[in-house]
Design an enzyme around this catalytic site. Structure first.
Site, PDB file in Angstrom:
ATOM      1  N   LYS A  91      38.663  36.916  29.712  1.00  0.00           N
ATOM      2  CA  LYS A  91      39.878  36.812  28.902  1.00  0.00           C
ATOM      3  C   LYS A  91      40.143  38.160  28.232  1.00  0.00           C
ATOM      4  O   LYS A  91      39.213  38.880  27.855  1.00  0.00           O
ATOM      5  CB  LYS A  91      39.717  35.719  27.848  1.00  0.00           C
ATOM      6  N   LYS A 120      48.103  44.927  35.651  1.00  0.00           N
ATOM      7  CA  LYS A 120      48.652  43.577  35.818  1.00  0.00           C
ATOM      8  C   LYS A 120      50.125  43.551  35.432  1.00  0.00           C
ATOM      9  O   LYS A 120      50.489  43.838  34.293  1.00  0.00           O
ATOM     10  CB  LYS A 120      47.856  42.578  34.981  1.00  0.00           C
ATOM     11  N   CYS A 160      51.373  39.928  29.327  1.00  0.00           N
ATOM     12  CA  CYS A 160      51.428  38.688  28.549  1.00  0.00           C
ATOM     13  C   CYS A 160      52.832  38.530  27.975  1.00  0.00           C
ATOM     14  O   CYS A 160      53.312  39.422  27.261  1.00  0.00           O
ATOM     15  CB  CYS A 160      50.400  38.727  27.422  1.00  0.00           C
TER      16      CYS A 160
END
Length: 374
Positions: free
Chosen positions: A45, A177, A139
């Site tokens: 995480k 990402k 995110c």
């Protein structure tokens, strides 16, 4: 016999199935469980230097069910990055590599728009023995006021700069990402690769609102009567993820050959994984799927992927990686191809029509007669 073993950016994986960054990699206990069950790699995480600023709420998930209520097809979360002190993560990274020295552990990292913070985070994680990095530029919720996550990944110029900072100190592979919450995912992809990223990971969750409760008139998930847009995942996002993975793979193939691609988005079966690999992925990440089916789910997905390979006589993942990319083209080209096919069929049909009495044949008499009929 086909094999799922693969080497990506020098990392040797027993299979291409990777635990995606999120709850399934939230501490040492669950990471160990993932390795014991046989996952190819684990991305922990996302961590940052100061976890005290990370405060999660409850509830933080909302689910979209099929009409019969038996299946979860969409999953929204408003969960933030890790709320555990980085010092604890350093200890757990070390313990994990001591216990599983041959397994691949990747640190997902996110920081503010500060060079010193990114460099410190990379260097401290490296000192713990992690095998690689995934830079969380994606995110979709939480901490945008600090220019973190998607707020950074939506800006190619900032993304290029931050990747450049990381690449100057990283001694391990670095995957950037990508956020899907952009018009053209090729733009941040090029920015990251231009700055030297070893590979790309895509996609993260899609910014969403799951729904509104028609009894209370409150949007979900309901926290003290309020909510905030979150990240959408699960099976419902797979078609979008496939499209974006294809677009990224084409950029890599044409402009940055040799860079890697880790695909994410609704992977729940071995056949799902096969589709992403056919579109250019080296590995496939699973996060929500683990939350639905458990860590043991890696076994059936591996079996399904091997069955697909055996059916098509593929020995390795490289045998079919990107094999379907060649079949994408423009709409104008589709029209041209269809026109050419119809013209060829018409020509062939016309060529079979009897034009003189000398062309009649006993064995084809009925067909020739039908060809002359309306």
């Amino acid at each position: 016999m086909p094999t799922l073993k693969t080497t990506v950016d020098g990392l040797k994986l027993p299979n291409p199935f990777v635990i995606g960054s999120g709850p399934p990699g939230t501490n040492l206990n669950v990471i160990i469980k993932a390795f014991q069950e046989g996952w190819g790699a684990v991305i922990a995480k996302t961590v940052s230097l100061d976890a005290s600023k990370v405060v999660n709420v409850t509830p933080r998930y909302a689910k979209l069910h099929s009409s019969d209520g038996k299946e979860i097809i969409g999953w929204e979360n408003i969960e933030l990055i890790s709320d555990r002190p980085f010092k604890i993560w350093e200890e757990e990274f070390k313990k994990c590599k001591d216990q599983f020295p041959d397994r691949i552990l990747i640190a997902s990292i996110m920081e503010e728009y500060r060079k010193d913070a990114w460099i410190e985070l990379v260097e401290r994680c490296q000192a713990c023995g992690v095998d690689g990095f995934e830079l969380n530029f994606s995110c979709p919720h939480g901490l945008p006021e600090r220019k973190m996550g998607a707020a950074m990944g939506e800006n190619p110029e900032i993304l290029t700069e931050v990747v450049g900072w990381v690449m100057k100190v990283a001694k391990k592979p670095v995957w950037a990402k990508m956020t899907p919450n952009v018009t053209h995912i090729e733009d941040p992809t090029r920015a990251a690769l231009k700055a030297g990223a070893t590979g790309i990971a895509a996609i993260n969750t899609i910014r969403s609102v799951m729904g509104v409760n028609l009894d209370t008139l409150r949007p979900e998930p309901n926290v003290e009567g309020y909510t905030t847009p979150g990240g959408y995942s699960c099976r419902a996002v797979k078609p979008i993820a496939l499209r974006m993975v294809m677009e990224i793979a084409q950029v890599i193939r044409r402009e940055y050959p040799g860079r890697s691609l880790s695909a994410i988005g609704g992977v729940e079966t071995g056949n799902d994984a096969a589709e992403f690999i056919l579109l250019g992925a080296d590995t496939v990440q699973v996060c929500t799927g683990v939350m639905k089916f458990g860590y043991e789910h890696v076994k059936p997905v591996c079996e399904q992927l091997l069955a697909f390979m055996e059916k098509h006589k593929f020995e390795t993942l490289a045998d079919f990686k990107g094999k379907s990319l060649d079949y994408f083209t423009t709409h104008a080209d589709l029209v041209k191809r269809q026109g050419e096919r119809k013209a060829a069929q018409k020509a062939a049909s016309t060529a079979k029509v009897v034009k003189s009495d000398g062309e009649w044949k006993g064995d084809e008499f009925v067909k020739q007669s039908q060809a002359l009929s309306r």
